[in-house]
Design a protein around this motif. Sequence first.
Motif, PDB file in Angstrom:
ATOM      1  N   LEU A   1       8.524  -2.755 -41.319  1.00 10.88           N
ATOM      2  CA  LEU A   1       7.888  -2.114 -42.467  1.00 10.88           C
ATOM      3  C   LEU A   1       8.613  -2.510 -43.754  1.00 10.88           C
ATOM      4  N   ILE A   2       9.921  -2.494 -43.723  1.00  9.70           N
ATOM      5  CA  ILE A   2      10.705  -2.885 -44.898  1.00  9.70           C
ATOM      6  C   ILE A   2      10.408  -4.335 -45.274  1.00  9.70           C
ATOM      7  N   GLU A   3      10.345  -5.217 -44.278  1.00 11.69           N
ATOM      8  CA  GLU A   3      10.026  -6.621 -44.548  1.00 11.69           C
ATOM      9  C   GLU A   3       8.628  -6.768 -45.129  1.00 11.69           C
ATOM     10  N   ASN A   4       7.671  -5.993 -44.618  1.00  7.11           N
ATOM     11  CA  ASN A   4       6.309  -6.045 -45.145  1.00  7.11           C
ATOM     12  C   ASN A   4       6.265  -5.610 -46.606  1.00  7.11           C
ATOM     13  N   VAL A   5       7.025  -4.571 -46.940  1.00 12.60           N
ATOM     14  CA  VAL A   5       7.080  -4.110 -48.330  1.00 12.60           C
ATOM     15  C   VAL A   5       7.722  -5.181 -49.210  1.00 12.60           C
ATOM     16  N   LYS A   6       8.840  -5.727 -48.764  1.00 12.66           N
ATOM     17  CA  LYS A   6       9.514  -6.788 -49.525  1.00 12.66           C
ATOM     18  C   LYS A   6       8.587  -7.972 -49.749  1.00 12.66           C
ATOM     19  N   ASP A   7       7.921  -8.406 -48.686  1.00 16.75           N
ATOM     20  CA  ASP A   7       7.018  -9.556 -48.787  1.00 16.75           C
ATOM     21  C   ASP A   7       5.882  -9.291 -49.761  1.00 16.75           C
ATOM     22  N   ALA A   8       5.281  -8.104 -49.669  1.00 18.30           N
ATOM     23  CA  ALA A   8       4.171  -7.765 -50.563  1.00 18.30           C
ATOM     24  C   ALA A   8       4.616  -7.787 -52.022  1.00 18.30           C
TER      25      ALA A   8
ATOM     26  N   MET B   1      -2.642  -4.668 -39.888  1.00 17.97           N
ATOM     27  CA  MET B   1      -3.591  -4.131 -40.866  1.00 17.97           C
ATOM     28  C   MET B   1      -2.851  -3.501 -42.040  1.00 17.97           C
ATOM     29  N   GLY B   2      -1.781  -2.784 -41.732  1.00 20.30           N
ATOM     30  CA  GLY B   2      -0.986  -2.161 -42.781  1.00 20.30           C
ATOM     31  C   GLY B   2      -0.338  -3.180 -43.697  1.00 20.30           C
ATOM     32  N   ALA B   3       0.167  -4.265 -43.119  1.00 21.78           N
ATOM     33  CA  ALA B   3       0.793  -5.322 -43.922  1.00 21.78           C
ATOM     34  C   ALA B   3      -0.240  -5.958 -44.849  1.00 21.78           C
ATOM     35  N   TRP B   4      -1.433  -6.199 -44.330  1.00 23.35           N
ATOM     36  CA  TRP B   4      -2.491  -6.773 -45.157  1.00 23.35           C
ATOM     37  C   TRP B   4      -2.861  -5.826 -46.299  1.00 23.35           C
ATOM     38  N   ALA B   5      -3.064  -4.550 -45.973  1.00 22.26           N
ATOM     39  CA  ALA B   5      -3.460  -3.574 -46.989  1.00 22.26           C
ATOM     40  C   ALA B   5      -2.390  -3.443 -48.076  1.00 22.26           C
ATOM     41  N   LEU B   6      -1.146  -3.423 -47.666  1.00 23.86           N
ATOM     42  CA  LEU B   6      -0.035  -3.325 -48.611  1.00 23.86           C
ATOM     43  C   LEU B   6       0.004  -4.541 -49.527  1.00 23.86           C
ATOM     44  N   ARG B   7      -0.098  -5.718 -48.944  1.00 23.50           N
ATOM     45  CA  ARG B   7      -0.080  -6.966 -49.719  1.00 23.50           C
ATOM     46  C   ARG B   7      -1.263  -7.007 -50.701  1.00 23.50           C
TER      47      ARG B   7
END
Length: 75
Positions: free
Chosen positions: A50-57, A14-20
């Motif tokens: 978390l770092i990967e999710n930020v990078k991807d977003a 959910m966090g990855a989706w919201a960030l993206r």
Amino acid sequence: FIPIAEQMGLITQMGAWALRQACLDARNWPETISVAVNVSASQFKDAPRLIENVKDALLISGLDPSRLELEVTES
């Protein structure tokens, strides 16, 4: 709903989706406006993800990293 998502193990997805989504939306805003995204403290338990999710977003959205702020939820 954050505590429930944490208990069910869904907070990372959910966090990855919201960030993206926040980054995708913010890229269309004036360049002087940044976006702040809340991150659950439990997401920091898996810091590499978390770092990967930020990078991807940021890569997917093309948002300048200086326009993204991460805030830790109070729980």
